[in-house]
Design an enzyme around this catalytic site. Structure first.
Site, PDB file in Angstrom:
ATOM      1  N   SER A 163      50.568  38.342  41.173  1.00 21.26           N
ATOM      2  CA  SER A 163      51.157  39.536  41.782  1.00 21.26           C
ATOM      3  C   SER A 163      51.633  39.196  43.189  1.00 21.26           C
ATOM      4  CB  SER A 163      50.068  40.613  41.843  1.00 21.26           C
ATOM      5  OG  SER A 163      50.341  41.571  42.831  1.00 21.26           O
ATOM      6  N   TYR A 218      41.603  43.843  44.142  1.00 20.33           N
ATOM      7  CA  TYR A 218      42.738  43.556  43.248  1.00 20.33           C
ATOM      8  C   TYR A 218      43.518  42.363  43.801  1.00 20.33           C
ATOM      9  CZ  TYR A 218      47.107  44.036  40.714  1.00 20.33           C
ATOM     10  OH  TYR A 218      48.207  43.787  39.935  1.00 20.33           O
TER      11      TYR A 218
END
Ligand code: NAI
Length: 257
Positions: free
Chosen positions: A134, A147
């Site tokens: 990501s 995350y």
């Protein structure tokens, strides 16, 4: 005919990957904790798609599902470690079990997948692994701390294995998208999404992954692929700008009103 095994493929980016590769003639494995939705997608796609139940945090489930998929598909050519979860909000206001769960699924899930799939990938005529990292693995993100950390771990796993598995002829690559319009970002509680917006679709990410599976292996093939203009800019800048500039720009981008 090549095959692809995708974790977390019942919806969102995983479902877009499954659909695109099916359209390109692949045998497609749609494995997810949400078996009903996985089966509905497989049925909608057709006879070259197979669905199954998989909780990526459970190694024995990986062993079982990969063996079942291989028996059906003949060989396993592409593994996409796509399943993931996200909790947002202030670190201390997020229950510790949510932090732990993020690591169990986003990090241990990828370790499990790579470890359990290797014996099949080694035997395949062509093999490649694509992991979902990501843009939050470019610089640690406030309100998305665990995350973001989990995606840094995916980045590290990808880099290490892409070198280690060169001996088997297996490239291990990742994608680094910024926010993508899926259920994951609905109701996200982080300044960065409000400031930067959501400009990518699940199909944009699937198209990038298709290109990474097709690209000829060479020393110039990049291990990481930022997806979208903003992600590419952030990725490039982070490599040349001083630490305090990276910190300040991330502070600015994640600022809450
Ligand atoms: P999503 O929430 O729409 O889909 C995630 C899928 O994973 C769901 O089908 C869910 O049932 C499945 N899943 C969750 N826990 C699981 C488990 N333990 N075992 C197996 N399957 C499980 O999310 P989205 O956006 O499609 O995300 C896919 C991947 O892309 C994730 O790894 C995510 O971190 C990554 N990503 C997403 C971005 C975004 O903005 N949506 C940006 C960058 C990366």
């Amino acid at each position: 005919m090549h095959s692809i095994f995708i974790s977390g493929a019942a919806q969102g980016i995983g479902a877009a990957i499954a659909t695109l590769f099916y359209q390109h003639g692949y045998k497609v494995g749609i494995y997810d904790i949400n078996i009903d939705q996985a089966q509905a997608l497989a049925q909608q796609l057709g006879t070259r798609a197979k669905a199954g139940l998989l909780d990526v945090s459970d190694y024995s489930q990986w062993q079982h599902t990969l063996s079942e998929f291989k028996a059906w598909s003949g060989e396993i050519n592409v593994l996409v470690n796509n399943a993931g979860i996200l909790y947002s909000g202030a670190f201390e206001q997020t229950d510790i079990t949510a932090h732990h769960r993020t690591i169990d699924i986003n990090v241990k899930g990828v370790l499990n997948g790579c470890h359990a799939a290797l014996p099949y990938l080694q035997k395949a005529s062509f093999a490649r692994v694509i992991n979902l990292s990501s843009a939050s693995a470019i610089y640690g993100q406030p309100d998305l701390v665990t995350y973001s950390a989990s995606k840094f771990a995916v980045r590290g796993i990808t880099e290490g294995l892409d070198i280690e598995w060169q001996k088997y002829g297996i490239r291990v690559l990742d994608v680094m998208p910024l926010f993508v319009q899926t259920a994951m970002v609905k109701d996200m509680d982080a300044g960065s999404i409000k400031n930067m917006g959501v400009h990518l679709s699940a199909e944009d990410v699937a198209n990038q992954i298709y290109r990474q599976v097709q690209v000829k292996d060479s020393i110039f093939t990049p291990t990481h692929q930022p997806v979208g203009f903003k992600s590419k800019i952030l990725f490039s800048l982070s490599k040349v700008s001083p630490q305090f500039v990276n910190r300040m720009s991330n502070m600015f981008l994640a600022k809450r009103e």
